[in-house]
Write a protein that holds these residues in place. Structure first.
Motif, PDB file in Angstrom:
ATOM      1  N   GLU A   5       0.888  -0.889  -0.886  1.00  0.00           N
ATOM      2  CA  GLU A   5      -0.004  -0.049  -0.353  1.00  0.00           C
ATOM      3  C   GLU A   5       0.372   1.128   0.052  1.00  0.00           C
ATOM      4  O   GLU A   5       1.948   1.533   0.308  1.00  0.00           O
ATOM      5  N   CYS A  11      -3.533  10.642  -5.977  1.00  0.00           N
ATOM      6  CA  CYS A  11      -3.782  10.182  -4.513  1.00  0.00           C
ATOM      7  C   CYS A  11      -4.781   8.751  -4.221  1.00  0.00           C
ATOM      8  O   CYS A  11      -4.601   7.403  -3.644  1.00  0.00           O
ATOM      9  N   ARG A  12      -5.604   9.449  -5.888  1.00  0.00           N
ATOM     10  CA  ARG A  12      -6.848   8.290  -6.516  1.00  0.00           C
ATOM     11  C   ARG A  12      -6.035   7.269  -6.719  1.00  0.00           C
ATOM     12  O   ARG A  12      -6.579   6.369  -6.518  1.00  0.00           O
ATOM     13  N   ASP A  70      -4.535   4.451  -4.348  1.00  0.00           N
ATOM     14  CA  ASP A  70      -6.204   4.517  -3.280  1.00  0.00           C
ATOM     15  C   ASP A  70      -5.372   5.320  -1.386  1.00  0.00           C
ATOM     16  O   ASP A  70      -4.974   4.071  -1.510  1.00  0.00           O
ATOM     17  N   CYS A  71      -4.878   5.762  -2.336  1.00  0.00           N
ATOM     18  CA  CYS A  71      -4.126   6.704  -0.509  1.00  0.00           C
ATOM     19  C   CYS A  71      -4.998   8.236  -0.427  1.00  0.00           C
ATOM     20  O   CYS A  71      -4.894   8.665  -0.774  1.00  0.00           O
ATOM     21  N   ARG A  72      -4.739   7.379   1.266  1.00  0.00           N
ATOM     22  CA  ARG A  72      -5.697   8.329   2.161  1.00  0.00           C
ATOM     23  C   ARG A  72      -4.632   9.492   2.897  1.00  0.00           C
ATOM     24  O   ARG A  72      -5.537  10.566   3.292  1.00  0.00           O
ATOM     25  N   PHE A  73      -4.059  10.220   2.497  1.00  0.00           N
ATOM     26  CA  PHE A  73      -2.548  10.600   3.159  1.00  0.00           C
ATOM     27  C   PHE A  73      -1.550  11.149   2.607  1.00  0.00           C
ATOM     28  O   PHE A  73      -0.822  10.185   1.952  1.00  0.00           O
ATOM     29  N   GLU A  80     -11.740  16.506  -0.941  1.00  0.00           N
ATOM     30  CA  GLU A  80     -10.984  15.631  -1.720  1.00  0.00           C
ATOM     31  C   GLU A  80     -10.914  14.188  -0.662  1.00  0.00           C
ATOM     32  O   GLU A  80     -10.824  13.513  -1.686  1.00  0.00           O
ATOM     33  N   GLY A  81     -11.365  14.142   0.215  1.00  0.00           N
ATOM     34  CA  GLY A  81     -11.191  13.143   1.147  1.00  0.00           C
ATOM     35  C   GLY A  81      -9.798  12.501   1.862  1.00  0.00           C
ATOM     36  O   GLY A  81      -9.288  11.192   1.989  1.00  0.00           O
ATOM     37  N   ILE A  82      -9.350  13.559   1.238  1.00  0.00           N
ATOM     38  CA  ILE A  82      -7.284  13.435   1.953  1.00  0.00           C
ATOM     39  C   ILE A  82      -6.994  13.412   3.137  1.00  0.00           C
ATOM     40  O   ILE A  82      -7.206  15.257   3.474  1.00  0.00           O
ATOM     41  N   THR A  83      -6.209  13.289   3.852  1.00  0.00           N
ATOM     42  CA  THR A  83      -6.002  14.123   5.056  1.00  0.00           C
ATOM     43  C   THR A  83      -4.283  14.439   5.099  1.00  0.00           C
ATOM     44  O   THR A  83      -3.487  13.752   4.120  1.00  0.00           O
ATOM     45  N   GLU A 126      -2.339   8.926  12.415  1.00  0.00           N
ATOM     46  CA  GLU A 126      -2.617   8.162  11.463  1.00  0.00           C
ATOM     47  C   GLU A 126      -1.029   7.510  11.118  1.00  0.00           C
ATOM     48  O   GLU A 126      -0.880   6.283  10.547  1.00  0.00           O
TER      49      GLU A 126
END
Length: 282
Positions: A60, A90-91, A94-97, A131-134, A191
């Motif tokens: 990941e 990121c999209r 599949d990276c959220r950070f 955008e759903g990213i931290t 996180e």
């Protein structure tokens, strides 16, 4: 379950020589399940290699490194000019950070400068959150310096409530705090955690030559700077306490990092760190 990863800064030279996918294969063979992208170009070849490793190796992408502004000390992706590309990468992965590796040096020198940085970080964190990213901020020892009795870390946390944090346990200890305590204080906002040990080296015999030559200042400079970056388990940090607290505080990725290797092969260092983490049951 702990997801143990690698900060790719450690193998940036190997990536430059071999390409990213063969390096990620070796990382996966050592038992690591994620990577953090830092000091590695986010060109198409590397992004494609990361995507392939995600799909074929199960590695990941924990986080992508970003700066707030492009500049002489930040030549990688910066949110002022590369925002859309950061979001797209990121999209795709599949990276959220995303994470800021350090505040600019000129932001460290005064309280007003720290506040200005934190205000900019808050704006960027809100924009990425939409955008759903931290967005997370990574500490160093300097973050425990104080302006008017308030640490830089606390100023950033107060002024930027949307920002999350990446706690680096080595730099926490070098800053004079107990990593377990700091991880507990940042519960719910951390996180990402850097696993990096803190080793005090032995005095080099060459230092005695400085004394014999009458260079006491040179001797004291070496004596006062014996701290090293170490493989996990090769220093003084109690990871048997650090890792459980990190997980209890909400850490999703525990990323092994070693800023200097002192002549060792990075994969040997990573193997030693993984062996210690496994010995603790993770």
């Amino acid at each position: 379950m702990a997801n143990i990863g690698v900060q790719l800064m450690m193998v940036k030279n190997e990536i430059g020589d071999q390409g990213i996918y063969p390096v990620l294969e070796r990382i996966a063979e050592l038992g690591y399940r994620s990577v953090e992208v830092s000091q590695v170009a986010t060109d198409e070849a590397n992004i494609a290699g990361l995507e392939r490793a995600k799909n074929e190796l199960g590695v990941e992408v924990a986080a992508m490194s970003v700066g707030l502004k492009k500049g002489s000390t930040n030549t990688g992706d910066a949110l002022d000019v590369d925002f859309d590309r950061v979001v797209d990468n990121c999209r795709r992965l599949d990276c959220r950070f995303t994470r800021i590796g350090m505040m600019p040096f000129d932001a460290m020198v005064s309280k007003d400068a720290v506040v200005a940085f934190a205000e900019q970080a808050e704006e960027a964190a809100q924009r990425l959150a939409a955008e759903g990213i931290t967005l997370a901020y990574h500490n160093h020892h300097v973050d425990f310096a104080k302006h008017d009795g308030e640490t830089l870390f606390d100023i950033v946390r107060r002024v930027s409530p949307t920002l999350h944090f990446e706690i680096d346990v080595h730099w926490v200890q070098r800053g004079g705090r107990n990593p377990v305590d700091v991880l507990r204080e940042f519960a719910g906002q951390v996180e990402l955690v850097h696993l990096k040990d803190y080793r005090v080296a032995t005095m080099p015999e060459s230092s005695l030559g400085l004394l014999e030559a009458g260079d006491f200042a040179g001797f004291m400079a070496e004596f006062a700077n014996l701290v090293q970056f170490a493989e996990v388990g090769q220093g003084t940090i109690d990871f048997g306490a650090v890792i459980p607290q990190a997980l209890e505080s909400g850490a999703e990725y525990l990323l092994v990092e070693q800023d200097q290797l002192y002549g060792r092969d990075p994969f040997d260092c990573l193997a030693d760190s993984m062996a210690h983490v496994k010995s603790l049951g993770y």
